[in-house]
Write a protein that holds these residues in place. Structure first.
Motif, PDB file in Angstrom:
ATOM      1  N   LEU A   1       0.867  -1.186   0.000  1.00 28.13           N
ATOM      2  CA  LEU A   1       0.000   0.000   0.000  1.00 28.13           C
ATOM      3  C   LEU A   1       0.900   1.231   0.000  1.00 28.13           C
ATOM      4  O   LEU A   1       2.007   1.187   0.567  1.00 28.13           O
ATOM      5  CB  LEU A   1      -0.881   0.025   1.256  1.00 28.13           C
ATOM      6  CG  LEU A   1      -1.981  -1.027   1.370  1.00 28.13           C
ATOM      7  CD1 LEU A   1      -2.672  -0.935   2.735  1.00 28.13           C
ATOM      8  CD2 LEU A   1      -3.012  -0.880   0.246  1.00 28.13           C
ATOM      9  N   ASP A   2       0.408   2.326  -0.569  1.00 25.90           N
ATOM     10  CA  ASP A   2       1.171   3.579  -0.543  1.00 25.90           C
ATOM     11  C   ASP A   2       1.309   4.056   0.907  1.00 25.90           C
ATOM     12  O   ASP A   2       0.493   3.705   1.768  1.00 25.90           O
ATOM     13  CB  ASP A   2       0.435   4.675  -1.332  1.00 25.90           C
ATOM     14  CG  ASP A   2       0.303   4.341  -2.802  1.00 25.90           C
ATOM     15  OD1 ASP A   2       1.114   3.528  -3.300  1.00 25.90           O
ATOM     16  OD2 ASP A   2      -0.625   4.875  -3.447  1.00 25.90           O
TER      17      ASP A   2
ATOM     18  N   THR B   1      -1.888   5.385   2.261  1.00 26.10           N
ATOM     19  CA  THR B   1      -3.060   4.496   2.232  1.00 26.10           C
ATOM     20  C   THR B   1      -3.107   3.710   3.539  1.00 26.10           C
ATOM     21  O   THR B   1      -2.066   3.320   4.072  1.00 26.10           O
ATOM     22  CB  THR B   1      -2.969   3.517   1.038  1.00 26.10           C
ATOM     23  OG1 THR B   1      -2.878   4.277  -0.169  1.00 26.10           O
ATOM     24  CG2 THR B   1      -4.164   2.596   0.963  1.00 26.10           C
TER      25      THR B   1
ATOM     26  N   TYR C   1     -11.292  -1.495  -1.943  1.00 20.22           N
ATOM     27  CA  TYR C   1     -10.825  -0.259  -1.306  1.00 20.22           C
ATOM     28  C   TYR C   1     -12.001   0.664  -1.010  1.00 20.22           C
ATOM     29  O   TYR C   1     -12.895   0.810  -1.852  1.00 20.22           O
ATOM     30  CB  TYR C   1      -9.880   0.502  -2.244  1.00 20.22           C
ATOM     31  CG  TYR C   1      -8.588  -0.217  -2.539  1.00 20.22           C
ATOM     32  CD1 TYR C   1      -7.466  -0.021  -1.746  1.00 20.22           C
ATOM     33  CD2 TYR C   1      -8.502  -1.115  -3.606  1.00 20.22           C
ATOM     34  CE1 TYR C   1      -6.278  -0.684  -2.011  1.00 20.22           C
ATOM     35  CE2 TYR C   1      -7.317  -1.779  -3.881  1.00 20.22           C
ATOM     36  CZ  TYR C   1      -6.212  -1.556  -3.081  1.00 20.22           C
ATOM     37  OH  TYR C   1      -5.043  -2.219  -3.343  1.00 20.22           O
TER      38      TYR C   1
ATOM     39  N   HIS D   1       0.113   2.658  -7.967  1.00 15.06           N
ATOM     40  CA  HIS D   1      -0.863   3.708  -7.615  1.00 15.06           C
ATOM     41  C   HIS D   1      -2.179   3.522  -8.386  1.00 15.06           C
ATOM     42  O   HIS D   1      -2.783   4.514  -8.841  1.00 15.06           O
ATOM     43  CB  HIS D   1      -0.323   5.103  -7.948  1.00 15.06           C
ATOM     44  CG  HIS D   1       0.864   5.520  -7.143  1.00 15.06           C
ATOM     45  ND1 HIS D   1       1.058   5.159  -5.832  1.00 15.06           N
ATOM     46  CD2 HIS D   1       1.932   6.295  -7.472  1.00 15.06           C
ATOM     47  CE1 HIS D   1       2.185   5.688  -5.392  1.00 15.06           C
ATOM     48  NE2 HIS D   1       2.744   6.365  -6.364  1.00 15.06           N
ATOM     49  N   GLN D   2      -2.616   2.297  -8.541  1.00 13.92           N
ATOM     50  CA  GLN D   2      -3.710   2.036  -9.486  1.00 13.92           C
ATOM     51  C   GLN D   2      -4.994   2.806  -9.176  1.00 13.92           C
ATOM     52  O   GLN D   2      -5.609   3.391 -10.072  1.00 13.92           O
ATOM     53  CB  GLN D   2      -4.024   0.534  -9.559  1.00 13.92           C
ATOM     54  CG  GLN D   2      -5.217   0.275 -10.475  1.00 13.92           C
ATOM     55  CD  GLN D   2      -5.208  -1.051 -11.150  1.00 13.92           C
ATOM     56  OE1 GLN D   2      -4.214  -1.748 -11.113  1.00 13.92           O
ATOM     57  NE2 GLN D   2      -6.304  -1.404 -11.764  1.00 13.92           N
ATOM     58  N   VAL D   3      -5.415   2.787  -7.922  1.00 14.29           N
ATOM     59  CA  VAL D   3      -6.718   3.411  -7.618  1.00 14.29           C
ATOM     60  C   VAL D   3      -6.627   4.921  -7.849  1.00 14.29           C
ATOM     61  O   VAL D   3      -7.515   5.520  -8.490  1.00 14.29           O
ATOM     62  CB  VAL D   3      -7.148   3.083  -6.171  1.00 14.29           C
ATOM     63  CG1 VAL D   3      -8.425   3.832  -5.819  1.00 14.29           C
ATOM     64  CG2 VAL D   3      -7.326   1.572  -5.998  1.00 14.29           C
ATOM     65  N   LYS D   4      -5.549   5.518  -7.384  1.00 14.74           N
ATOM     66  CA  LYS D   4      -5.406   6.978  -7.562  1.00 14.74           C
ATOM     67  C   LYS D   4      -5.373   7.326  -9.047  1.00 14.74           C
ATOM     68  O   LYS D   4      -5.979   8.312  -9.487  1.00 14.74           O
ATOM     69  CB  LYS D   4      -4.122   7.467  -6.874  1.00 14.74           C
ATOM     70  CG  LYS D   4      -4.198   7.359  -5.358  1.00 14.74           C
ATOM     71  CD  LYS D   4      -2.863   7.663  -4.716  1.00 14.74           C
ATOM     72  CE  LYS D   4      -2.925   7.396  -3.219  1.00 14.74           C
ATOM     73  NZ  LYS D   4      -1.611   7.247  -2.615  1.00 14.74           N
TER      74      LYS D   4
ATOM     75  N   LEU E   1      -7.683   6.729   1.064  1.00  9.02           N
ATOM     76  CA  LEU E   1      -7.785   5.374   0.510  1.00  9.02           C
ATOM     77  C   LEU E   1      -7.531   4.373   1.622  1.00  9.02           C
ATOM     78  O   LEU E   1      -6.532   4.494   2.361  1.00  9.02           O
ATOM     79  CB  LEU E   1      -6.746   5.235  -0.609  1.00  9.02           C
ATOM     80  CG  LEU E   1      -6.793   3.979  -1.466  1.00  9.02           C
ATOM     81  CD1 LEU E   1      -8.155   3.828  -2.122  1.00  9.02           C
ATOM     82  CD2 LEU E   1      -5.706   4.068  -2.556  1.00  9.02           C
TER      83      LEU E   1
HETATM   84  N1  URA Z   1      -3.993   2.008  -5.346  1.00  8.95           N
HETATM   85  C1  URA Z   1      -3.346   3.131  -4.993  1.00  8.95           C
HETATM   86  O1  URA Z   1      -3.390   4.117  -5.707  1.00  8.95           O
HETATM   87  N2  URA Z   1      -2.671   3.134  -3.830  1.00  8.95           N
HETATM   88  C2  URA Z   1      -2.627   2.082  -2.984  1.00  8.95           C
HETATM   89  O2  URA Z   1      -2.006   2.170  -1.917  1.00  8.95           O
HETATM   90  C3  URA Z   1      -3.314   0.927  -3.363  1.00  8.95           C
HETATM   91  C4  URA Z   1      -3.993   0.900  -4.550  1.00  8.95           C
END
Ligand code: URA
Length: 229
Positions: free
Chosen positions: A100-101, A104, A131, A183-186, A199
């Motif tokens: 995780l970042d 996060t 998430y 950083h997939q979700v961001k 997150l």
């Molecule tokens: N996606 C993100 O951007 N950050 C994370 O820590 C995990 C998934």
């Protein structure tokens, strides 16, 4: 640990029989046949015998509720690591299964078992992660549809796999993805013109973050949880 020790300890074969299996090409390390018995094996490597993943007896498995400011690493010069949050006697050989970042929070799995963590992190298994995402702006219907179908991230031409979105409130959604790009979700939210303000990971595969764990607290995984992944 040397490869022949690893094979002997995880299968119950003698050291001599393990060396024979290795020289016959029956053992792979990270999917490559390895015929050298003295090869050093790291805890994050995947060892298979006759295509079956091997695990050492006495492997350790934990979940941690990662707080902000902690890095998902084993060692770091400047920051507290996830491993630092466990007592010293539990730390040897631990690695993080799915980073995780630093900003996060939420579910982080730590283990000594490289084969087990491989099932979480390898793209081959498409392990789902859920998430809780707090957004800077309400999520428009068009953006939601794009995220569900797959979006193209900056500097990455391959669209994301289909995602699931469950609205929690106007600016909070649960997003479930089956990939783990940087950083997939961001980056997914940026691709639809929104921004992630907070997150928090709630789930990895079928394993959910224990709601009784305060930020920074950990517990041992149950046998059921270990077996589910
Ligand atoms: N996606 C993100 O951007 N950050 C994370 O820590 C995990 C998934």
């Amino acid at each position: 640990m040397r490869l022949d020790f690893f094979v002997a300890n995880s299968t119950g074969l003698s050291r001599k029989a393990s060396r024979q299996q290795i020289s016959k090409g029956e053992v792979t390390v990270d999917n490559e046949v390895c015929r050298k018995a003295a090869t050093p094996i790291r805890t994050d490597q995947r060892v298979c015998w006759r295509e079956q993943p091997l695990a050492l007896p006495g492997e350790r498995y934990f979940m941690l509720n990662k707080p902000v400011g902690v890095v998902s690493a084993t060692r770091d010069r400047d920051h507290t690591t996830a491993v630092d949050l466990l007592p010293a006697e539990l730390r040897p050989g631990l690695h993080v299964a799915g980073r995780l970042d630093i900003d996060t929070t939420g579910l982080l799995l730590l283990t000594t078992d490289g084969n087990w963590s491989h099932r979480i992190t390898s793209p081959r298994y498409q392990c789902r992660k859920r998430y809780r995402v707090t957004l800077a702006e309400p999520l428009e219907q068009a953006a939601r549809l794009k995220l569900e179908q797959g979006v193209v991230l900056k500097d990455d031409p391959q669209p994301t796999r289909a995602a699931r979105i469950d609205a929690i409130s106007e600016q909070v959604v649960d997003l479930t993805i089956s990939e783990g790009r940087y950083h997939q979700v961001k980056r997914m939210l940026a691709a639809v013109g929104n921004r992630v303000e907070a997150l928090h990971r709630l789930q990895i595969g079928p394993v959910e973050l224990d709601p009784t764990l305060e930020a920074g607290a950990f517990r041992v995984l149950t046998d059921d949880e270990i077996g589910l992944l």
